[in-house]
Motif scaffolding. Sequence first.
Motif, PDB file in Angstrom:
ATOM      1  N   UNK A 165      72.295  30.829  32.979  1.00  0.00           N
ATOM      2  CA  UNK A 165      71.066  31.433  33.488  1.00  0.00           C
ATOM      3  C   UNK A 165      70.808  32.725  32.723  1.00  0.00           C
ATOM      4  N   UNK A 166      69.627  32.819  32.105  1.00  0.00           N
ATOM      5  CA  UNK A 166      69.260  33.985  31.302  1.00  0.00           C
ATOM      6  C   UNK A 166      68.014  34.627  31.882  1.00  0.00           C
ATOM      7  N   UNK A 167      68.042  35.926  32.025  1.00  0.00           N
ATOM      8  CA  UNK A 167      66.914  36.668  32.577  1.00  0.00           C
ATOM      9  C   UNK A 167      65.988  37.069  31.449  1.00  0.00           C
TER      10      UNK A 167
ATOM     11  N   UNK B  48      65.402  43.493  36.971  1.00  0.00           N
ATOM     12  CA  UNK B  48      66.866  43.494  36.902  1.00  0.00           C
ATOM     13  C   UNK B  48      67.487  42.631  38.004  1.00  0.00           C
ATOM     14  N   UNK B  49      68.543  41.912  37.638  1.00  0.00           N
ATOM     15  CA  UNK B  49      69.287  41.122  38.611  1.00  0.00           C
ATOM     16  C   UNK B  49      68.707  39.753  38.929  1.00  0.00           C
TER      17      UNK B  49
ATOM     18  N   UNK C 295      70.541  36.483  40.852  1.00  0.00           N
ATOM     19  CA  UNK C 295      69.954  35.956  42.091  1.00  0.00           C
ATOM     20  C   UNK C 295      69.689  34.449  41.968  1.00  0.00           C
ATOM     21  N   UNK C 296      69.064  34.033  40.867  1.00  0.00           N
ATOM     22  CA  UNK C 296      68.750  32.612  40.677  1.00  0.00           C
ATOM     23  C   UNK C 296      70.029  31.812  40.447  1.00  0.00           C
ATOM     24  N   UNK C 297      70.996  32.392  39.749  1.00  0.00           N
ATOM     25  CA  UNK C 297      72.282  31.717  39.554  1.00  0.00           C
ATOM     26  C   UNK C 297      72.954  31.460  40.904  1.00  0.00           C
ATOM     27  N   UNK C 298      72.868  32.425  41.806  1.00  0.00           N
ATOM     28  CA  UNK C 298      73.432  32.233  43.152  1.00  0.00           C
ATOM     29  C   UNK C 298      72.716  31.101  43.881  1.00  0.00           C
TER      30      UNK C 298
ATOM     31  N   UNK D 100      58.646  32.447  40.053  1.00  0.00           N
ATOM     32  CA  UNK D 100      58.549  32.976  41.411  1.00  0.00           C
ATOM     33  C   UNK D 100      59.725  32.517  42.265  1.00  0.00           C
ATOM     34  N   UNK D 101      59.982  31.191  42.274  1.00  0.00           N
ATOM     35  CA  UNK D 101      61.093  30.672  43.063  1.00  0.00           C
ATOM     36  C   UNK D 101      61.401  29.249  42.633  1.00  0.00           C
TER      37      UNK D 101
END
Length: 175
Positions: free
Chosen positions: A62-64, A69-70, A74-77, A144-145
Amino acid sequence: MSFARVRALVVVGLLAVTALVFVVVAVVRDSQSNAGTAKGCPDGWPLADIALRDRKDVKINVLNGTDQPGLARQVADEFRNRQFQIKKITNEKPIDDIAVLRYGPKGVGSAHLLRAYFLDNAETKYQPERQDDSVDVVLGNGFQQLATTTEVNQSLGDLGAAEAPPGTCPMPVKK
């Protein structure tokens, strides 16, 4: 037995024999018997694993790609809570897309599944030189999600089966 019944039985018998002949000819002359296998694949073309993976078998980086930030963590979790294997969480230069999925020949089926989590709005980038089966999920400013389970299932139905990218051959399906 009346003549009408005998004639009807003869007609039905002839139709059954004709149908049997057509079936035998179709099976014997089948020119698609190697469909879905690597037979007939040009030399040097990679085999693309197009099998749809279970979530627990999909490896993700997962790359932001946002200024938030973060977000990658969050998405990895969220992916981890949905039983995906998270390999790396890092940052990347910002992008405007919702997400970009980068994968190689061994990750075609995994990337197909992940497309459904972005409702087929993620850009896909096939990397033929890539040797691993992981998929890079680059989150963009448009993200977004992740989709809900119901939305993922509907999206998978809309997407259909995974297809081998150009320049590859589909890997034979394991039975």
